[in-house]
Design an enzyme around this catalytic site. Sequence first.
Site, PDB file in Angstrom:
ATOM      1  N   ARG A  91       0.863  -1.391  -0.076  1.00  0.00           N
ATOM      2  CA  ARG A  91       0.138   0.117   0.008  1.00  0.00           C
ATOM      3  C   ARG A  91       0.782   1.086   0.168  1.00  0.00           C
ATOM      4  NH1 ARG A  91       1.457   2.111   4.408  1.00  0.00           N
ATOM      5  NH2 ARG A  91       1.625   0.831   6.338  1.00  0.00           N
ATOM      6  N   GLY A  93       2.177   4.980   1.613  1.00  0.00           N
ATOM      7  CA  GLY A  93       2.286   5.435   3.044  1.00  0.00           C
ATOM      8  C   GLY A  93       3.354   4.973   3.730  1.00  0.00           C
ATOM      9  N   HIS A  98      -1.292  -2.016  13.278  1.00  0.00           N
ATOM     10  CA  HIS A  98      -2.927  -2.564  13.463  1.00  0.00           C
ATOM     11  C   HIS A  98      -2.656  -3.422  14.700  1.00  0.00           C
ATOM     12  CE1 HIS A  98      -3.764  -0.857   9.562  1.00  0.00           C
ATOM     13  NE2 HIS A  98      -2.901  -1.784   8.620  1.00  0.00           N
ATOM     14  N   GLY A 168      -4.349   4.164   3.246  1.00  0.00           N
ATOM     15  CA  GLY A 168      -3.459   3.592   2.391  1.00  0.00           C
ATOM     16  C   GLY A 168      -3.977   2.748   1.374  1.00  0.00           C
ATOM     17  N   GLY A 179      -6.791  -0.246   2.308  1.00  0.00           N
ATOM     18  CA  GLY A 179      -7.806   0.675   2.566  1.00  0.00           C
ATOM     19  C   GLY A 179      -7.562   1.546   3.530  1.00  0.00           C
ATOM     20  N   CYS A 197       3.149   6.740  10.119  1.00  0.00           N
ATOM     21  CA  CYS A 197       3.120   7.534   8.902  1.00  0.00           C
ATOM     22  C   CYS A 197       4.139   8.757   9.032  1.00  0.00           C
ATOM     23  CB  CYS A 197       1.608   8.030   8.719  1.00  0.00           C
ATOM     24  SG  CYS A 197       0.433   6.564   8.815  1.00  0.00           S
TER      25      CYS A 197
END
Length: 241
Positions: A91, A93, A98, A168, A179, A197
């Site tokens: 992705r 970024g 998570h 992302g 997502g 980030c």
Amino acid sequence: MLDRPLSLENKGLPRFSRPDGAPAGWAVSAGYVPYPAAVAAMEARAAAIADGTAGELVWLLEHPPLYTAGVSSKPADLIQPDRFPVFESGRGGQFTYHGPGQRVVYVMLDLTQRGRDVRAFVAALEAWIIDALATFNVVGEMREGRVGVWVERKGPGWSREDKIAALGVKLRRWVSFHGISLNVEPDLDHFAGIVPCGQTEHGVTSLVDLGRPVTMDEADAALRASFERVFGAVMDEAAPV
């Protein structure tokens, strides 16, 4: 100072719906889904969508604690490399976290059917998150030069901006995958192992941290209602994992 108004009430929500009105699948996984299994299932579904053998899917899940490195990640931003598993991610970024209490939503949509406009798609994702946050009287904001959704926090003699949602995505054959992630009630200390980030001057927050005792089910309901306002109808579907 705020770069853009957080509330979308005066502007109206952008629409990124399908002209044919076909609903996207909406799936919610129970338990914690391992990251490699999620990526494999997501990529397989995105390929099937591109081939015309499967419909679009919005997949809600939680991961066990882990860090992911986006295509723009810098090694120095991984502060505690041994704290949690680290996964390379395709992705956009940089590094993100998570884990439990964070709602991850993988968005597999066919932009050939919705309009091949990447800027409009990203703007629609942003508007979706901001509209869902408004359900809980939380004002979300985009910032120039900063990815994600932010909230401004103030007290006597102080103010700061914290990130409440990350974004992302990647496109392959005009089908999106990866997502968004929304912090409902994660352990915010887990973000300390990275520079989230790439932002060193700002913090992270969650709905519960902001004093909104929101459950995951309530967050899901808000995300679904807001998704339908921006992207169109959805229908329930079994989760891939």
